[in-house]
Design a protein around this motif. Sequence first.
Motif, PDB file in Angstrom:
ATOM      1  N   SER A 284      16.846  48.498 -38.405  1.00 13.16           N
ATOM      2  CA  SER A 284      16.954  49.796 -38.020  1.00 13.16           C
ATOM      3  C   SER A 284      17.508  49.793 -36.524  1.00 13.16           C
ATOM      4  N   ASP A 285      17.019  48.736 -35.816  1.00 13.60           N
ATOM      5  CA  ASP A 285      17.392  48.697 -34.313  1.00 13.60           C
ATOM      6  C   ASP A 285      18.951  48.084 -34.252  1.00 13.60           C
ATOM      7  N   VAL A 286      19.291  47.099 -35.255  1.00 22.34           N
ATOM      8  CA  VAL A 286      20.406  46.644 -35.153  1.00 22.34           C
ATOM      9  C   VAL A 286      21.760  47.653 -35.655  1.00 22.34           C
ATOM     10  N   GLU A 287      21.340  48.534 -36.271  1.00 20.25           N
ATOM     11  CA  GLU A 287      22.099  49.663 -36.896  1.00 20.25           C
ATOM     12  C   GLU A 287      22.349  50.629 -35.638  1.00 20.25           C
ATOM     13  N   GLU A 288      21.148  50.834 -34.882  1.00 22.69           N
ATOM     14  CA  GLU A 288      21.436  51.866 -33.749  1.00 22.69           C
ATOM     15  C   GLU A 288      22.497  51.131 -32.515  1.00 22.69           C
ATOM     16  N   VAL A 289      22.006  49.979 -32.457  1.00 25.35           N
ATOM     17  CA  VAL A 289      23.179  49.294 -31.500  1.00 25.35           C
ATOM     18  C   VAL A 289      24.616  49.296 -32.027  1.00 25.35           C
ATOM     19  N   ARG A 290      24.731  49.116 -33.349  1.00 25.47           N
ATOM     20  CA  ARG A 290      26.154  49.017 -33.915  1.00 25.47           C
ATOM     21  C   ARG A 290      26.780  50.369 -33.687  1.00 25.47           C
ATOM     22  N   CYS A 291      26.061  51.527 -33.828  1.00 32.59           N
ATOM     23  CA  CYS A 291      26.295  52.931 -33.700  1.00 32.59           C
ATOM     24  C   CYS A 291      26.907  53.130 -32.185  1.00 32.59           C
ATOM     25  N   ASN A 292      25.922  52.774 -31.480  1.00 31.54           N
ATOM     26  CA  ASN A 292      26.269  52.805 -29.966  1.00 31.54           C
ATOM     27  C   ASN A 292      27.362  52.007 -29.594  1.00 31.54           C
ATOM     28  N   LEU A 293      27.750  50.674 -30.192  1.00 31.07           N
ATOM     29  CA  LEU A 293      28.920  50.319 -29.466  1.00 31.07           C
ATOM     30  C   LEU A 293      30.156  50.978 -30.024  1.00 31.07           C
ATOM     31  N   GLU A 294      30.209  51.329 -31.361  1.00 27.63           N
ATOM     32  CA  GLU A 294      31.227  52.304 -31.582  1.00 27.63           C
ATOM     33  C   GLU A 294      31.554  53.338 -30.842  1.00 27.63           C
ATOM     34  N   LYS A 295      30.333  54.080 -30.555  1.00 29.24           N
ATOM     35  CA  LYS A 295      30.657  55.355 -29.939  1.00 29.24           C
ATOM     36  C   LYS A 295      30.940  55.077 -28.298  1.00 29.24           C
ATOM     37  N   TRP A 296      30.805  54.435 -27.710  1.00 32.01           N
ATOM     38  CA  TRP A 296      30.948  53.750 -26.416  1.00 32.01           C
ATOM     39  C   TRP A 296      31.913  52.718 -26.302  1.00 32.01           C
ATOM     40  N   LYS A 297      32.798  52.443 -27.452  1.00 28.75           N
ATOM     41  CA  LYS A 297      33.783  51.251 -27.309  1.00 28.75           C
ATOM     42  C   LYS A 297      35.192  51.651 -26.290  1.00 28.75           C
ATOM     43  N   LYS A 298      35.480  52.837 -26.309  1.00 32.56           N
ATOM     44  CA  LYS A 298      36.407  53.337 -25.268  1.00 32.56           C
ATOM     45  C   LYS A 298      36.087  53.127 -24.117  1.00 32.56           C
ATOM     46  N   SER A 300      33.461  51.098 -22.779  1.00 34.77           N
ATOM     47  CA  SER A 300      33.159  49.891 -22.650  1.00 34.77           C
ATOM     48  C   SER A 300      34.364  48.997 -22.220  1.00 34.77           C
ATOM     49  N   GLU A 301      35.379  49.004 -23.022  1.00 33.28           N
ATOM     50  CA  GLU A 301      36.574  48.397 -23.194  1.00 33.28           C
ATOM     51  C   GLU A 301      37.701  48.896 -21.982  1.00 33.28           C
ATOM     52  N   SER A 302      37.309  50.162 -21.511  1.00 33.73           N
ATOM     53  CA  SER A 302      38.230  50.499 -20.254  1.00 33.73           C
ATOM     54  C   SER A 302      38.380  49.653 -18.981  1.00 33.73           C
ATOM     55  N   THR A 303      37.221  48.893 -18.815  1.00 32.66           N
ATOM     56  CA  THR A 303      37.384  47.983 -17.485  1.00 32.66           C
ATOM     57  C   THR A 303      38.183  46.490 -17.786  1.00 32.66           C
ATOM     58  N   SER A 304      38.369  46.454 -18.960  1.00 29.50           N
ATOM     59  CA  SER A 304      39.050  45.135 -19.216  1.00 29.50           C
ATOM     60  C   SER A 304      40.419  44.992 -19.355  1.00 29.50           C
ATOM     61  N   PRO A 305      41.243  44.032 -18.675  1.00 32.71           N
ATOM     62  CA  PRO A 305      42.733  43.907 -18.680  1.00 32.71           C
ATOM     63  C   PRO A 305      43.218  43.602 -19.865  1.00 32.71           C
ATOM     64  N   GLY A 306      43.252  44.536 -20.961  1.00 36.73           N
ATOM     65  CA  GLY A 306      43.940  44.324 -22.267  1.00 36.73           C
ATOM     66  C   GLY A 306      42.913  43.770 -23.341  1.00 36.73           C
ATOM     67  N   ASP A 307      43.528  43.218 -24.130  1.00 30.04           N
ATOM     68  CA  ASP A 307      42.929  42.575 -25.339  1.00 30.04           C
ATOM     69  C   ASP A 307      42.323  41.156 -24.778  1.00 30.04           C
ATOM     70  N   VAL A 308      40.963  41.111 -24.576  1.00 24.69           N
ATOM     71  CA  VAL A 308      40.511  39.823 -24.268  1.00 24.69           C
ATOM     72  C   VAL A 308      39.795  39.097 -25.354  1.00 24.69           C
ATOM     73  N   LYS A 309      39.831  39.516 -26.611  1.00 30.18           N
ATOM     74  CA  LYS A 309      39.131  39.016 -27.982  1.00 30.18           C
ATOM     75  C   LYS A 309      39.787  37.516 -28.156  1.00 30.18           C
ATOM     76  N   GLU A 310      41.317  37.286 -28.051  1.00 31.49           N
ATOM     77  CA  GLU A 310      41.563  36.038 -28.218  1.00 31.49           C
ATOM     78  C   GLU A 310      41.158  34.928 -27.360  1.00 31.49           C
ATOM     79  N   THR A 311      41.081  35.531 -25.990  1.00 30.50           N
ATOM     80  CA  THR A 311      40.415  34.613 -25.001  1.00 30.50           C
ATOM     81  C   THR A 311      39.203  34.198 -25.094  1.00 30.50           C
ATOM     82  N   LEU A 312      38.220  35.244 -25.834  1.00 28.23           N
ATOM     83  CA  LEU A 312      36.838  34.954 -26.051  1.00 28.23           C
ATOM     84  C   LEU A 312      36.760  33.718 -27.099  1.00 28.23           C
ATOM     85  N   LYS A 313      37.611  34.039 -28.112  1.00 25.70           N
ATOM     86  CA  LYS A 313      37.755  32.860 -29.318  1.00 25.70           C
ATOM     87  C   LYS A 313      38.178  31.538 -28.656  1.00 25.70           C
TER      88      LYS A 313
END
Length: 320
Positions: A284-298, A300-313
Amino acid sequence: MSQSALTALTLPHNAVWFVTGTSSGIGHSLLSSILSAPGHRVVALSRDPSAIPLPSTSTKDNTLLVPVDLKSKDSIKAAFDAAIKTFGRIDVVVNNAGYGLIGELESVSVTAGRELFEINYWAPIQITLEAIRIFREVNPLSGPIGGVIAQVSSAGGYITAPGQVYYHSSKWALEAATESLVKELDPEWHIRAVIFEPGSVKTKWSNANMVDGGQHPAYVREESKMLGTDLIRNMAGWEGKLGAEARDVANLMAKVVRDEEGKWGGRNLLRLPVGADSWTLIKSDVEEVRCNLEKWKKESESTSPGDVKETLKALGLIQE
């Protein structure tokens, strides 16, 4: 950060287990679970080993009782020395000892919180450090290198309830330390880790092993308007409705550590909820975290310079 793949680890036929908190509850039940495997041996630690009721399968050849003061680094070291002197190696370390402390953050003294951390966090850390050294340097002298570190956390190591600030903090800290540790170890050392997260278990945890830190007057309410901590206090006896039998939890833990079904798959098992209540609450807690991640995704990502996913990988911090 992704885990490095581990070479398959098979416990030796005469594996030695080193277990804290064996006078009652899960730790005591583990003695029978461990000794159910022919050849396996156990070092049972307790403040008063003479008070440990031993299973019928225990003999002088497969069981070593060792007194330990978990607040003392020297006492912990002496317990390991006694184990090595008797059995020559240690293959599994189970950090099971611990206790609860109930009360609002404003009511429990910082001193009481620090004392809890000595047992619930710092003692397991000290034991884990000794275990790593033995797995890597001592075990190869008598058999395979490596071993298993089993941390007995709690569903409360992932989620929280009111009135348990210091308890939850100690378990969260232990889980974080363990997760970080496994990312540091050389896979060639064959050291594995598993964090068990039991839910309610029929043990002394909520009574004899639960210290009451008192109550701040600001939190006192009449029964119909109770705040969270008092609601938890009034759940006395809830283990009888939700709680698993300690022997069933211990049998599962031993089965998982031995990897009897071959599910480790060359990886550490970082978290295993134990009990349907633990699994359900964490899910239940994991699902709540997942929902909040999606809800606030924009946002959260607004402070980053572009797509950082490849760099993290590329840095090995995430994997797909």
